[in-house]
Design a protein around this motif. Sequence first.
Motif, PDB file in Angstrom:
ATOM      1  N   ILE A  78       4.823   6.488 -11.396  1.00 28.20           N
ATOM      2  CA  ILE A  78       4.107   5.526 -10.549  1.00 28.20           C
ATOM      3  C   ILE A  78       4.450   4.116 -11.000  1.00 28.20           C
ATOM      4  O   ILE A  78       4.391   3.803 -12.182  1.00 28.20           O
ATOM      5  CB  ILE A  78       2.584   5.766 -10.606  1.00 28.20           C
ATOM      6  N   GLN A  79       4.810   3.279 -10.030  1.00 25.39           N
ATOM      7  CA  GLN A  79       5.113   1.883 -10.319  1.00 25.39           C
ATOM      8  C   GLN A  79       3.916   1.021  -9.930  1.00 25.39           C
ATOM      9  O   GLN A  79       3.335   1.222  -8.869  1.00 25.39           O
ATOM     10  CB  GLN A  79       6.330   1.433  -9.523  1.00 25.39           C
ATOM     11  N   GLU A  80       3.560   0.092 -10.802  1.00 26.09           N
ATOM     12  CA  GLU A  80       2.503  -0.873 -10.490  1.00 26.09           C
ATOM     13  C   GLU A  80       3.121  -2.262 -10.506  1.00 26.09           C
ATOM     14  O   GLU A  80       3.940  -2.575 -11.367  1.00 26.09           O
ATOM     15  CB  GLU A  80       1.362  -0.771 -11.498  1.00 26.09           C
ATOM     16  N   PHE A  81       2.711  -3.090  -9.559  1.00 27.70           N
ATOM     17  CA  PHE A  81       3.304  -4.402  -9.374  1.00 27.70           C
ATOM     18  C   PHE A  81       2.284  -5.502  -9.642  1.00 27.70           C
ATOM     19  O   PHE A  81       1.085  -5.306  -9.438  1.00 27.70           O
ATOM     20  CB  PHE A  81       3.831  -4.545  -7.936  1.00 27.70           C
ATOM     21  N   SER A  82       2.771  -6.667 -10.030  1.00 33.42           N
ATOM     22  CA  SER A  82       1.878  -7.814 -10.214  1.00 33.42           C
ATOM     23  C   SER A  82       1.491  -8.404  -8.869  1.00 33.42           C
ATOM     24  O   SER A  82       0.453  -9.039  -8.745  1.00 33.42           O
ATOM     25  CB  SER A  82       2.540  -8.870 -11.105  1.00 33.42           C
ATOM     26  N   GLU A  83       2.333  -8.164  -7.842  1.00 31.10           N
ATOM     27  CA  GLU A  83       2.031  -8.649  -6.502  1.00 31.10           C
ATOM     28  C   GLU A  83       1.542  -7.501  -5.620  1.00 31.10           C
ATOM     29  O   GLU A  83       1.682  -6.337  -5.969  1.00 31.10           O
ATOM     30  CB  GLU A  83       3.252  -9.326  -5.874  1.00 31.10           C
ATOM     31  N   SER A  84       1.009  -7.851  -4.475  1.00 26.08           N
ATOM     32  CA  SER A  84       0.491  -6.852  -3.547  1.00 26.08           C
ATOM     33  C   SER A  84       1.618  -6.029  -2.925  1.00 26.08           C
ATOM     34  O   SER A  84       2.699  -6.545  -2.645  1.00 26.08           O
ATOM     35  CB  SER A  84      -0.286  -7.538  -2.418  1.00 26.08           C
ATOM     36  N   SER A  85       1.340  -4.759  -2.718  1.00 29.17           N
ATOM     37  CA  SER A  85       2.241  -3.882  -1.961  1.00 29.17           C
ATOM     38  C   SER A  85       1.435  -3.188  -0.866  1.00 29.17           C
ATOM     39  O   SER A  85       1.741  -2.085  -0.443  1.00 29.17           O
ATOM     40  CB  SER A  85       2.907  -2.859  -2.886  1.00 29.17           C
ATOM     41  N   ALA A  86       0.371  -3.858  -0.410  1.00 26.40           N
ATOM     42  CA  ALA A  86      -0.581  -3.270   0.529  1.00 26.40           C
ATOM     43  C   ALA A  86      -0.033  -3.107   1.947  1.00 26.40           C
ATOM     44  O   ALA A  86      -0.486  -2.243   2.683  1.00 26.40           O
ATOM     45  CB  ALA A  86      -1.863  -4.095   0.569  1.00 26.40           C
ATOM     46  N   THR A  87       0.928  -3.930   2.327  1.00 27.93           N
ATOM     47  CA  THR A  87       1.527  -3.801   3.657  1.00 27.93           C
ATOM     48  C   THR A  87       2.957  -3.295   3.499  1.00 27.93           C
ATOM     49  O   THR A  87       3.532  -3.357   2.405  1.00 27.93           O
ATOM     50  CB  THR A  87       1.558  -5.152   4.400  1.00 27.93           C
ATOM     51  N   VAL A  88       3.535  -2.830   4.585  1.00 30.53           N
ATOM     52  CA  VAL A  88       4.917  -2.360   4.546  1.00 30.53           C
ATOM     53  C   VAL A  88       5.830  -3.482   4.061  1.00 30.53           C
ATOM     54  O   VAL A  88       6.673  -3.281   3.189  1.00 30.53           O
ATOM     55  CB  VAL A  88       5.353  -1.841   5.934  1.00 30.53           C
ATOM     56  N   GLU A  89       5.642  -4.677   4.609  1.00 32.41           N
ATOM     57  CA  GLU A  89       6.478  -5.818   4.227  1.00 32.41           C
ATOM     58  C   GLU A  89       6.331  -6.144   2.738  1.00 32.41           C
ATOM     59  O   GLU A  89       7.331  -6.343   2.032  1.00 32.41           O
ATOM     60  CB  GLU A  89       6.102  -7.037   5.076  1.00 32.41           C
ATOM     61  N   PHE A 128       8.927   5.737  -0.366  1.00 34.24           N
ATOM     62  CA  PHE A 128       7.986   5.130  -1.302  1.00 34.24           C
ATOM     63  C   PHE A 128       6.568   5.104  -0.749  1.00 34.24           C
ATOM     64  O   PHE A 128       6.186   4.149  -0.077  1.00 34.24           O
ATOM     65  CB  PHE A 128       8.414   3.694  -1.624  1.00 34.24           C
ATOM     66  N   PRO A 129       5.762   6.128  -1.004  1.00 37.95           N
ATOM     67  CA  PRO A 129       4.351   6.050  -0.624  1.00 37.95           C
ATOM     68  C   PRO A 129       3.549   5.263  -1.672  1.00 37.95           C
ATOM     69  O   PRO A 129       3.960   5.142  -2.830  1.00 37.95           O
ATOM     70  CB  PRO A 129       3.903   7.508  -0.590  1.00 37.95           C
ATOM     71  N   ALA A 130       2.406   4.748  -1.244  1.00 33.87           N
ATOM     72  CA  ALA A 130       1.484   4.071  -2.164  1.00 33.87           C
ATOM     73  C   ALA A 130       0.897   5.102  -3.118  1.00 33.87           C
ATOM     74  O   ALA A 130       1.067   6.305  -2.943  1.00 33.87           O
ATOM     75  CB  ALA A 130       0.370   3.384  -1.372  1.00 33.87           C
ATOM     76  N   CYS A 131       0.155   4.608  -4.107  1.00 30.06           N
ATOM     77  CA  CYS A 131      -0.432   5.501  -5.115  1.00 30.06           C
ATOM     78  C   CYS A 131      -1.888   5.160  -5.425  1.00 30.06           C
ATOM     79  O   CYS A 131      -2.314   5.177  -6.577  1.00 30.06           O
ATOM     80  CB  CYS A 131       0.396   5.481  -6.386  1.00 30.06           C
ATOM     81  N   GLY A 132      -2.661   4.813  -4.409  1.00 30.94           N
ATOM     82  CA  GLY A 132      -4.089   4.656  -4.611  1.00 30.94           C
ATOM     83  C   GLY A 132      -4.580   3.258  -4.907  1.00 30.94           C
ATOM     84  O   GLY A 132      -5.769   3.064  -5.133  1.00 30.94           O
ATOM     85  N   SER A 133      -3.671   2.283  -4.906  1.00 27.37           N
ATOM     86  CA  SER A 133      -4.084   0.890  -5.094  1.00 27.37           C
ATOM     87  C   SER A 133      -3.231   0.011  -4.193  1.00 27.37           C
ATOM     88  O   SER A 133      -2.231   0.451  -3.637  1.00 27.37           O
ATOM     89  CB  SER A 133      -3.929   0.458  -6.558  1.00 27.37           C
ATOM     90  N   ARG A 134      -3.626  -1.239  -4.099  1.00 28.37           N
ATOM     91  CA  ARG A 134      -2.925  -2.190  -3.235  1.00 28.37           C
ATOM     92  C   ARG A 134      -1.690  -2.787  -3.907  1.00 28.37           C
ATOM     93  O   ARG A 134      -1.089  -3.734  -3.411  1.00 28.37           O
ATOM     94  CB  ARG A 134      -3.884  -3.301  -2.816  1.00 28.37           C
ATOM     95  N   ASN A 135      -1.298  -2.233  -5.059  1.00 29.52           N
ATOM     96  CA  ASN A 135      -0.112  -2.738  -5.758  1.00 29.52           C
ATOM     97  C   ASN A 135       0.612  -1.618  -6.523  1.00 29.52           C
ATOM     98  O   ASN A 135       0.990  -1.778  -7.672  1.00 29.52           O
ATOM     99  CB  ASN A 135      -0.492  -3.878  -6.711  1.00 29.52           C
ATOM    100  N   SER A 136       0.792  -0.476  -5.838  1.00 22.53           N
ATOM    101  CA  SER A 136       1.449   0.649  -6.497  1.00 22.53           C
ATOM    102  C   SER A 136       2.280   1.455  -5.516  1.00 22.53           C
ATOM    103  O   SER A 136       2.063   1.395  -4.306  1.00 22.53           O
ATOM    104  CB  SER A 136       0.406   1.570  -7.132  1.00 22.53           C
ATOM    105  N   ALA A 137       3.229   2.210  -6.061  1.00 24.73           N
ATOM    106  CA  ALA A 137       4.060   3.104  -5.250  1.00 24.73           C
ATOM    107  C   ALA A 137       4.756   4.090  -6.171  1.00 24.73           C
ATOM    108  O   ALA A 137       4.778   3.919  -7.398  1.00 24.73           O
ATOM    109  CB  ALA A 137       5.099   2.312  -4.454  1.00 24.73           C
TER     110      ALA A 137
END
Length: 156
Positions: free
Chosen positions: A19-30, A122-131
């Motif tokens: 699982i990757q976590e990001f410092s920025e949002s990944s909540a939208t496709v863009e 790349f699906p999300a993983c339960g947060s607005r900044n993960s995949a």
Amino acid sequence: MSIEAVKEYFKKWDMENRIQEFSESSATVEEAAKALGCEEKRIAKTMSFLADGKVILIVMAGDAKVDNAKYKTEFHTKAVMVKGDEVMELTGLPIGGVCPFGIRDGVIVYLDESLRRFKTVFPACGSRNSAIELTIPELETYSNSSGWVNIGKGYE
């Protein structure tokens, strides 16, 4: 439930570290495509619907849109999305982090045909900044999907 629930879910297969976590949002496709450095179409977005009193999640490619006629043919009801303020309660995951992993019992998952054209998504993983990057066979296995549907349009 949250990213922690998804990490716990993936521990069964010793995959939580993928699982990757990001410092920025990944909540939208863009945003997810930007965070991952990939094409938007490879983001496996998860859409939440209500059908006959059941919660249905449909995972589809980032460039696909729901075709209402196809949805009605598949599920024999009109496409009704879960309201934003009910997503967390009904799925166990927040908007922008909904995925087919670590979800509430009774939620039904389907995979849309729009995903089959990719080797990995790349699906999300339960947060607005993960995949997580998964092959299509991995997505089939780990999502515990009830099968494939063809409700997408605009990606052909």
